[in-house]
Write a protein that holds these residues in place. Structure first.
Motif, PDB file in Angstrom:
ATOM      1  N   ASP A  30     -46.046   1.602 -35.696  1.00 17.72           N
ATOM      2  CA  ASP A  30     -45.718   0.190 -35.816  1.00 17.72           C
ATOM      3  C   ASP A  30     -45.661  -0.234 -34.207  1.00 17.72           C
ATOM      4  O   ASP A  30     -45.136  -1.074 -34.090  1.00 17.72           O
ATOM      5  N   GLY A  31     -46.327   0.567 -33.505  1.00 18.33           N
ATOM      6  CA  GLY A  31     -46.605   0.163 -31.887  1.00 18.33           C
ATOM      7  C   GLY A  31     -45.050   0.254 -31.265  1.00 18.33           C
ATOM      8  O   GLY A  31     -44.851  -0.344 -30.399  1.00 18.33           O
ATOM      9  N   MET A  32     -44.199   1.130 -31.851  1.00 20.61           N
ATOM     10  CA  MET A  32     -42.941   1.421 -31.367  1.00 20.61           C
ATOM     11  C   MET A  32     -43.039   2.704 -30.471  1.00 20.61           C
ATOM     12  O   MET A  32     -43.298   3.659 -31.087  1.00 20.61           O
ATOM     13  N   SER A  33     -42.265   2.438 -29.332  1.00 19.46           N
ATOM     14  CA  SER A  33     -42.502   3.721 -28.328  1.00 19.46           C
ATOM     15  C   SER A  33     -41.222   4.648 -28.450  1.00 19.46           C
ATOM     16  O   SER A  33     -41.071   5.690 -27.797  1.00 19.46           O
ATOM     17  N   VAL A  34     -40.126   4.280 -29.405  1.00 18.04           N
ATOM     18  CA  VAL A  34     -39.166   4.752 -29.706  1.00 18.04           C
ATOM     19  C   VAL A  34     -39.144   5.224 -30.943  1.00 18.04           C
ATOM     20  O   VAL A  34     -39.149   4.281 -32.080  1.00 18.04           O
ATOM     21  N   GLN A  35     -38.948   6.644 -31.472  1.00 17.55           N
ATOM     22  CA  GLN A  35     -38.855   7.022 -32.994  1.00 17.55           C
ATOM     23  C   GLN A  35     -37.799   8.200 -32.980  1.00 17.55           C
ATOM     24  O   GLN A  35     -37.655   8.929 -32.128  1.00 17.55           O
ATOM     25  N   PRO A  36     -37.276   8.246 -34.147  1.00 14.71           N
ATOM     26  CA  PRO A  36     -36.486   9.369 -34.561  1.00 14.71           C
ATOM     27  C   PRO A  36     -37.228  10.389 -34.929  1.00 14.71           C
ATOM     28  O   PRO A  36     -38.125  10.606 -35.869  1.00 14.71           O
ATOM     29  N   VAL A  37     -36.899  11.542 -34.327  1.00  8.59           N
ATOM     30  CA  VAL A  37     -37.976  12.940 -34.610  1.00  8.59           C
ATOM     31  C   VAL A  37     -36.716  14.220 -34.735  1.00  8.59           C
ATOM     32  O   VAL A  37     -35.662  13.817 -34.213  1.00  8.59           O
TER      33      VAL A  37
END
Length: 1022
Positions: free
Chosen positions: A672-679
């Motif tokens: 979604d064009g988000m530079s922060v993600q939970p991984v």
């Protein structure tokens, strides 16, 4: 007081028991000289025990050695002009003002051409906005001569004529009357393209444009549009800033299009005892954090709470965050600094969260910040992720009859590229405007091959109200056509795009000829940028509540970022950029996952140096929503625990030369064009080999970086913050500048020109533009990953990055002053070791280092064939035809700035980069020798440029004005970090800089008397 901090380059140096590092610090050349390659036939030499010393004995250190090195060379026949073009004078450069606007980098620039060939990019200093070129912009000239460029249009995968293309496209467009025709493009920010799209839509009423930013700013755009009604981004002028608080925003780097570093650097140079105070909260160690006075490693979740806390303390409202005591105290101090600064304070937010962006705008509005510019926003990001997602759904549903893709490669860079590719196949007409056969072009029916921007016309309104023009600097090398010309043809117009552009520009108030000469003009047209589905504005209380309730939802938070070298990957096929060391990690030819030391120890991730000094590291697997990638892990001092950093732009395969197919594609995680993600992250099998440029030749223990704090600097006591080194003369400490301790006999340098260079450690941000500019100007070769890994990089100019392990000078000094004895917990041996323990949050300093052009040059005294000599103008020369490659000069150089040419890099299949093909060699500067193997090379202070300045002034019969003398690096540095000029001109800027109290020479105690000087770094710890 001057700092006595200990500096280190990598965490391995901090292990006193590491014998490998100790050996490397004492061994300049980690790899033995391959003598068999010097002495001829490999088969003959296979069993030979001949050493380099024997070889030199055989040639007798005589002119025979020089003759042997120079006796054979290629014969190149030149063909004169039959009719010489009016605008081309052989041997003289022409400059054209133009603009780069590739969707990620936007800048108004000058292009240097020689005999009709563009060979170098310069900054256009006449424009007030976006007039300086970063490293990628400087390197973009090499893309013109890319062997992987398409040379003609393609229809159904086969070469075709433009007539065939036009016929097929027009037929298909007319057949799609009941379906949408979509132009999926990069951000052009172009008044003429905006008008052209409207005209195209008039010809095809079912046509619309969808804008995709490969690396976008949707949250910031939505917040700005919701508040101010324009889809743009706030601009910032930091020159007068007193307090800067960055929260996850790498504004010194690429944040929101970059180009903020120039004015930021000006605010960092102490003037009249004042300079800006910069506080940075971030997860990854970025250029902004590295240049900050105070930096705090925090997770993105904590950053949201920091924005909420700052809003509460500056604007008002309740805040119930669960920040640690240390971070909460730092936020309180930052808020106090902002309130004191008032209108000279500013908060910057890089979080991909509309609530955080909205509150940041509110904070700056309450401060009345004059640093923020609202009425003339930045327009270089216009992407709308929601519209792209809707386009994918429409393609899947069969509602789209034609898609024309320009400036983007969504099959590679869209987060759900599989879904896009599958939906793309449903479209009856797929047109790709591309210069390479990238992943999207390969799946297209028609590839309407486009020219390089240096072959094209165009315009870009990078900042509202100022339009930069693009003009061709060379005729198209191949059978290409601009997208704009194609759209005009397909919409039934017989107007050329050049005329269309001229009409648009003059209609907006431009004087065409003047605008072309300047490269820009002020537009009188009103910019109307708005989106119908940008999202709604939430109330401040709702935004505050949302941020306060932020919580971490996974083991790790992934922070995606773009590297200084590769950006969004548009120029992934550029070897200059692939080999440009990352300013923080000093790593080339790779991307990786940056992890904290704390997380590395917990998971068993290792980084270790091998026998030749190269770095090896563990691999890790990162997972998110069923997707996973495996890539190497790099332990990064200052990385926030619980976070991972991965660079975008790598992992491209299609249309990319094999050597440049580096790294792993992280765009699938850009959801979604988000530079922060939970991984999540786990250790994978295998060991990765890194190619780093700063793992050897340590400078620990020597007075290289000099730092002080603003309070000490204000006292004006130079002996405290910038003491002169002393040496013992008859057991009396004597300043090294005293003629009594000078072993050399100097000659008179007061007559004629005498060149000096100054590097301000406060202004240098480590951006690397000077490094690429040096490559372009001086024909510095690219050597590739395996050679860099052997410490054989050829950069004439390097930017050393040093960490220091204490949070403040006060803590460091109090620890040092409290030492008693040698041993024990409080002994100096153990105590100094404590100072070297890598902090979770180290301070960083950048230092550009090139040949210091010593007046008492140690390299000159040891050269057996007088290849290294000194000029009256202060430059240390290299005579390549004399050099026999003894490397004595490199051994004797205390600065380690000489490069040995291990191989022939020009026309050698082993080094398959631009110098290995006729097209790539078109970028070579004819004023500079292309070196052969077996010689030493180094910075020349761009003697070809200084001599040309002297000759031009002589031809004009005039005196040379201050500022005319320049080098490639000084021209490239718009931050004011590099000053170059004639020290014999007492009115020159370089003379004034040399008189400053902050001036010092590198390793002054050695007595080399360099013509390169540095300015002490001052930190504002207030």
């Amino acid at each position: 007081m001057a700092t006595t901090k200990k500096y280190w380059k990598s965490t391995a140096q901090l292990d006193e028991s590491n014998e490998m590092i100790k050996n490397l610090e004492q061994n300049e050349f980690a790899t033995a000289v391959p003598t068999e390659e010097f002495l001829g036939d490999d088969a003959v030499m296979e069993d030979s025990a001949t050493t380099r010393r024997d070889f030199l004995k055989y040639v007798g250190f005589s002119t025979a050695a020089a003759s042997l090195a120079a006796c054979e060379g290629p014969v190149i026949h030149s063909v004169p002009y039959v009719v010489q073009p009016d605008r081309i004078i052989p041997g003289m450069s022409n400059y054209y003002a133009t603009t780069i606007a590739d969707g990620y980098d936007f800048a108004s620039i000058l292009v240097k051409t020689r005999e009709g060939r563009p060979i170098k990019i310069e900054s256009n200093r006449d424009t007030e906005h976006r007039g300086h070129a970063n490293a990628r912009v400087h390197a973009s000239v090499l893309g013109l001569y890319d062997n992987n460029r398409l040379q003609s249009p393609l229809v159904d995968g086969k070469e075709a004529t433009w007539e065939q293309v036009d016929k097929k496209v027009k037929q298909e467009l007319n057949a799609q009357a009941g379906k949408d025709v979509v132009l999926l493009t990069q951000t052009y920010a172009s008044p003429s393209i905006k008008r052209l799209v409207a005209d195209f839509a008039a010809a095809y009423p079912n046509a619309r444009q969808v804008i995709l930013d490969t690396v976008g700013e949707d949250a910031a755009l939505n917040a700005f549009e919701a508040k101010y009604g324009t889809r743009g981004l706030a601009d910032y002028d930091f020159e007068d800033a007193e307090c800067i608080v960055g929260v996850g925003a790498d504004f010194v780097g690429d944040w929101q299009g970059g180009n903020f570093d120039k004015n930021y650097s000006q605010s960092r140079i102490p003037k009249n005892g004042k300079m800006s105070h910069h506080v940075q909260f971030e997860a990854n160690m970025t250029l902004s954090g590295a240049n900050a006075d105070k930096r705090y490693p925090v997770t993105p979740t904590e950053q949201k709470q920091i924005i909420a806390a700052l809003y509460s303390k500056v604007v008002g409202g309740g805040s119930s965050t669960n920040l640690s005591d240390k971070v909460a105290k730092a936020v309180e101090q930052a808020a106090q600094s902002l309130r004191r600064a008032g209108s000279k304070g500013v908060v910057l937010c890089g979080l991909p969260d509309q609530a955080a962006q909205q509150l940041t705008l509110e904070i700056n509005e309450r401060l009345g910040s004059t640093i923020v510019i609202i009425d003339a926003p930045i327009l270089s990001r216009q992407g709308n992720r929601k519209q792209v997602q809707q386009l994918v759904e429409d393609m899947q549903a069969g509602r789209v009859g034609a898609v024309m893709v320009a400036g983007v490669d969504p099959v590679y860079s869209y987060d759900d590229s599989d879904a896009f590719a599958k939906a793309y196949k449903n479209v009856p007409l797929k047109v790709s405007f591309a210069s390479r056969l990238d992943a999207t072009a390969q799946q297209s029916d028609v590839v309407a091959t486009t020219p390089h921007y240096l072959e094209a016309w165009g315009d870009a309104e990078i900042k509202s109200g100022q339009v930069s023009l693009m003009q061709p600097t060379i005729k198209p090398l191949f059978n290409t056509r601009q997208m704009q010309d194609s759209l005009l043809v397909w919409s039934g117009s017989d107007t050329s795009y050049k005329d269309y552009l001229k009409e648009t520009s003059t209609g907006n108030g431009a004087s065409w000829n003047q605008a072309l000469q300047d490269g820009f003009y002020s537009s009188n047209a009103t910019s109307e940028n708005a989106s119908s589905d940008a999202g709604t504005s939430m109330t401040a209380s709702a935004a505050l509540s949302q941020l306060n309730s932020s919580s971490k939802s996974s083991d790790f938070e992934l922070v995606l970022y773009t590297k200084t070298a590769l950006g969004d990957g548009t120029q992934a096929n550029n070897p200059w950029l692939q080999e440009l060391p990352d300013p923080i990690t000093r790593t080339t030819w790779d991307n990786y996952a940056t992890v904290s030391m704390q997380d590395a120890e917990r998971l068993g991730i290792e980084n270790e140096n091998v026998a030749n000094g190269a770095l090896n590291g563990s691999n890790v697997t990162v997972k998110m929503d069923g997707k996973e990638i495996t890539l190497p892990a790099l332990i990064q001092p200052g990385q926030a625990p619980g976070t991972i950093g991965i660079a975008l732009g790598y992992g491209q395969k299609d249309g990319i030369q094999e050597e440049m197919q580096t790294g792993v594609n992280a765009f699938p995680f850009y959801k979604d064009g988000m530079s922060v993600q939970p991984v999540s992250m786990s250790v994978a099998s295998g060991v990765h080999e890194f190619a780093c440029t700063q793992l050897q030749n340590t400078m620990m223990g020597r007075d290289i970086i000099r730092e002080t704090d603003l309070e000490t600097y204000r006292t004006g006591d130079k002996d405290q913050f910038n003491p002169m080194p002393e040496v013992s003369l008859n057991h009396i400490e004597t300043p090294v500048t005293s003629p009594d301790v000078d072993l050399w006999e100097s000659f008179d340098r007061s007559v004629g020109h005498h060149f000096n260079m100054s590097l301000d450690l406060n202004a240098c941000t480590g951006c690397g533009a000077c490094v690429v500019a040096c490559h372009a100007e001086n024909n510095v070769p690219v050597v590739g990953k395996s050679e860099v890994r052997k410490s054989r990089d050829m950069h004439w100019l390097r930017i050393d990055r040093y960490y220091s392990s204490t949070d403040s000078f006060e803590d460091d000094e109090s620890k040092k002053d409290g030492f008693t004895g040698l041993f024990g917990d409080n002994g100096s041996l153990g105590g100094f070791g404590e100072l070297e323990i890598p902090a979770d949050n180290p301070q960083v300093a950048f230092q550009p280092v090139m040949c210091q052009h010593c007046n008492h040059a140690p390299c000159e005294t040891v050269c057996p064939v007088a290849a290294s000599s000194h000029g009256r103008q202060g430059q240390n020369h290299m005579i390549y035809n004399r050099c026999v490659g003894t490397r004595y000069c490199a051994n004797n150089c205390p600065y380690k700035v000489r490069r040995f040419n291990w191989f022939l890099y020009n026309g050698n299949d082993e080094f398959d980069y631009h110098m290995n093909n006729d097209l790539g060699r078109m970028v070579i500067n004819p004023d500079v020798t292309v070196r052969s193997r077996g010689v030493m090379e180094k910075c020349s202070l761009c003697i070809q440029m200084t001599q040309m300045t002297i000759l031009e002034a002589k031809k004009d019969g005039r005196m040379i004005k201050d500022g005319e003398f320049a080098t490639a690096c000084s021209n490239a540095c718009s931050n004011g970090a590099i000053t170059f000029g004639d020290i014999n001109d007492k009115e020159s800027e370089i003379y004034k800089v040399k008189q400053q109290d902050r001036m010092y020479h590198l390793l002054e105690e050695v007595g080399t008397e360099p013509n390169v000087m540095y300015q002490v770094k001052v930190r504002n710890n207030a």
